[in-house]
Design an enzyme around this catalytic site. Structure first.
Site, PDB file in Angstrom:
ATOM      1  N   LYS A  54     102.467  26.180  77.015  1.00 25.46           N
ATOM      2  CA  LYS A  54     101.118  26.738  77.214  1.00 25.46           C
ATOM      3  C   LYS A  54     100.298  26.574  75.940  1.00 25.46           C
ATOM      4  O   LYS A  54      99.126  26.216  75.983  1.00 25.46           O
ATOM      5  CB  LYS A  54     101.223  28.215  77.618  1.00 25.46           C
ATOM      6  CG  LYS A  54     101.729  28.385  79.049  1.00 25.46           C
ATOM      7  CD  LYS A  54     102.150  29.808  79.376  1.00 25.46           C
ATOM      8  CE  LYS A  54     102.829  29.816  80.758  1.00 25.46           C
ATOM      9  NZ  LYS A  54     103.386  31.096  81.145  1.00 25.46           N
ATOM     10  N   GLN A  98     104.184  37.164  79.925  1.00 24.81           N
ATOM     11  CA  GLN A  98     105.202  36.186  80.307  1.00 24.81           C
ATOM     12  C   GLN A  98     106.348  36.911  81.016  1.00 24.81           C
ATOM     13  O   GLN A  98     106.905  37.872  80.497  1.00 24.81           O
ATOM     14  CB  GLN A  98     105.696  35.434  79.055  1.00 24.81           C
ATOM     15  CG  GLN A  98     106.631  34.291  79.353  1.00 24.81           C
ATOM     16  CD  GLN A  98     105.979  33.183  80.189  1.00 24.81           C
ATOM     17  OE1 GLN A  98     104.818  32.864  80.027  1.00 24.81           O
ATOM     18  NE2 GLN A  98     106.746  32.613  81.109  1.00 24.81           N
ATOM     19  N   ASP A 121      96.816  34.874  85.700  1.00 27.65           N
ATOM     20  CA  ASP A 121      97.970  34.634  86.568  1.00 27.65           C
ATOM     21  C   ASP A 121      97.659  35.013  88.026  1.00 27.65           C
ATOM     22  O   ASP A 121      98.367  34.601  88.934  1.00 27.65           O
ATOM     23  CB  ASP A 121      99.159  35.495  86.105  1.00 27.65           C
ATOM     24  CG  ASP A 121     100.168  34.700  85.294  1.00 27.65           C
ATOM     25  OD1 ASP A 121     100.248  33.477  85.475  1.00 27.65           O
ATOM     26  OD2 ASP A 121     100.880  35.327  84.485  1.00 27.65           O
TER      27      ASP A 121
HETATM   28  N1  GUN Z   1     107.353  33.167  84.500  1.00 29.16           N
HETATM   29  C1  GUN Z   1     107.610  32.152  85.358  1.00 29.16           C
HETATM   30  N2  GUN Z   1     106.472  31.722  85.947  1.00 29.16           N
HETATM   31  C2  GUN Z   1     105.474  32.488  85.457  1.00 29.16           C
HETATM   32  C3  GUN Z   1     104.071  32.503  85.676  1.00 29.16           C
HETATM   33  O1  GUN Z   1     103.494  31.749  86.469  1.00 29.16           O
HETATM   34  N3  GUN Z   1     103.394  33.452  84.962  1.00 29.16           N
HETATM   35  C4  GUN Z   1     104.005  34.314  84.093  1.00 29.16           C
HETATM   36  N4  GUN Z   1     103.254  35.207  83.449  1.00 29.16           N
HETATM   37  N5  GUN Z   1     105.295  34.298  83.872  1.00 29.16           N
HETATM   38  C5  GUN Z   1     106.029  33.393  84.548  1.00 29.16           C
END
Ligand code: GUN
Length: 314
Positions: A54, A98, A121
């Site tokens: 990211k 996360q 998200d």
């Molecule tokens: N962990 C696995 N996929 C995701 C996601 O799309 N967003 C977040 N915040 N954590 C994750």
């Protein structure tokens, strides 16, 4: 049938190029970059890789990246403090926690504290509701990536039978909402579904998100189906590996070379032999998730500041 591979890398690249243009436009309007905050607690190795990706993507498209990494045993009030800080921070347009959080922490509780306007998200209950109502400005990143890749390959959704295996809040449920909004007939199957193979075999469009390496075989795939494989499973040579060594595929080479490899939920041979199109693992949907996170960030940044970001919402 020899299926066509849907190249997530190329589609993701074109999304990132578009976001770069939009974030330059944002800078011209505001004199600053759009900003994304990531709060991570604990040391889940997969999460650490995702956060690094990211960060890299943000740098590439001109989004400021604010990272907070808390220890596994951090007091919950410290997470809350960070959420509130980014809620108030005008340079932060999007925030994610996360997942997974360390065991014992209630993710839903924290997700509800995020300003819904900064919820890139799309996991806040308000945004989940809006997604089903068709009024959400953005959609969760992986489901949004699935739609983007289907559109990139001109796959018809309307009127087709879609089966999604896996009912998680991150993938299965929001994917169902997006496909339904695009007029597919949607079945959401899960671990307690009986006759899963029969149900999957009905699908013109099969989305697998169960986290079981190579579980979906020829019996699950209708000839000519479009198969979207969301599973990213690590297999190790010492445990599950030997069974995959006979496979005539890069997975076997990777296993031999590195002692481990990534494999999707769909058996690679079944996908190639039965589907018309399929997303590979790696290089399919995984690539799209980060790209759509960037896209969601610029979209919410534009909405927050009253700037038309120039793209229609997903
Ligand atoms: N962990 C696995 N996929 C995701 C996601 O799309 N967003 C977040 N915040 N954590 C994750």
């Amino acid at each position: 049938m020899n299926a066509q591979v849907m190249d997530g890398k190329t589609v993701a690249q074109s999304v990132l190029e578009r976001v770069k243009i939009l974030s330059e436009r944002f800078w011209e309007h505001t004199g600053r970059q759009p900003g994304l905050a990531v709060i991570m607690a604990g040391d889940d190795p997969a999460s650490a890789v995702y956060v690094r990706n990211k960060k890299k993507a943000c740098r590439r498209v001109g989004i400021a990246f604010f990272e907070v990494h808390l220890p596994r045993d951090a007091d919950e009030s410290r997470i809350m403090e960070q959420i509130h800080r980014f809620n108030m921070d005008d340079d932060c347009d999007g925030m994610i926690i996360q997942l997974p959080l360390p065991e014992g922490m209630d993710a839903d509780y924290f997700l509800e504290q995020i300003d819904p306007g900064k919820d890139v998200d799309g996991f806040h209950p308000l945004n989940t509701g809006k997604l089903w109502l068709g009024t959400a400005p953005i959609a969760p990143c992986t489901p949004a990536g699935i739609i983007k890749i289907l559109e990139a390959y001109n796959i018809q959704i309307e009127g087709r039978e879609a089966v999604i295996a896996g009912r998680s809040a991150i993938v299965g449920k929001p994917t169902a909402a997006l496909l339904l909004a695009r007029h597919a007939t949607v079945t959401l199957a899960h671990s307690r579904t009986t006759r899963l193979d029969e149900i999957c075999r009905r699908a013109d469009l099969l989305v697998t998100a169960v986290g079981r390496p190579g579980f979906f075989g020829a019996d699950h795939i209708k000839p000519g189906a479009v198969v979207i494989d969301v599973g990213i499973n690590r297999i190790d040579l010492d445990s599950a590996g030997p069974k995959w060594l006979a496979l005539d595929s890069p997975i076997a080479d990777k296993l031999r070379e590195n002692g481990h490899a990534l494999i999707g939920d769909v058996h690679p041979r079944a996908a190639i032999e039965r589907a018309s199109y399929f997303t590979p693992v790696p290089g399919g949907v995984g690539r799209m998730t980060v790209a759509m996170l960037m896209h969601n960030t610029i979209t919410l940044a534009g909405i927050r500041l009253g700037i038309d970001p120039g793209d229609s919402p997903v």
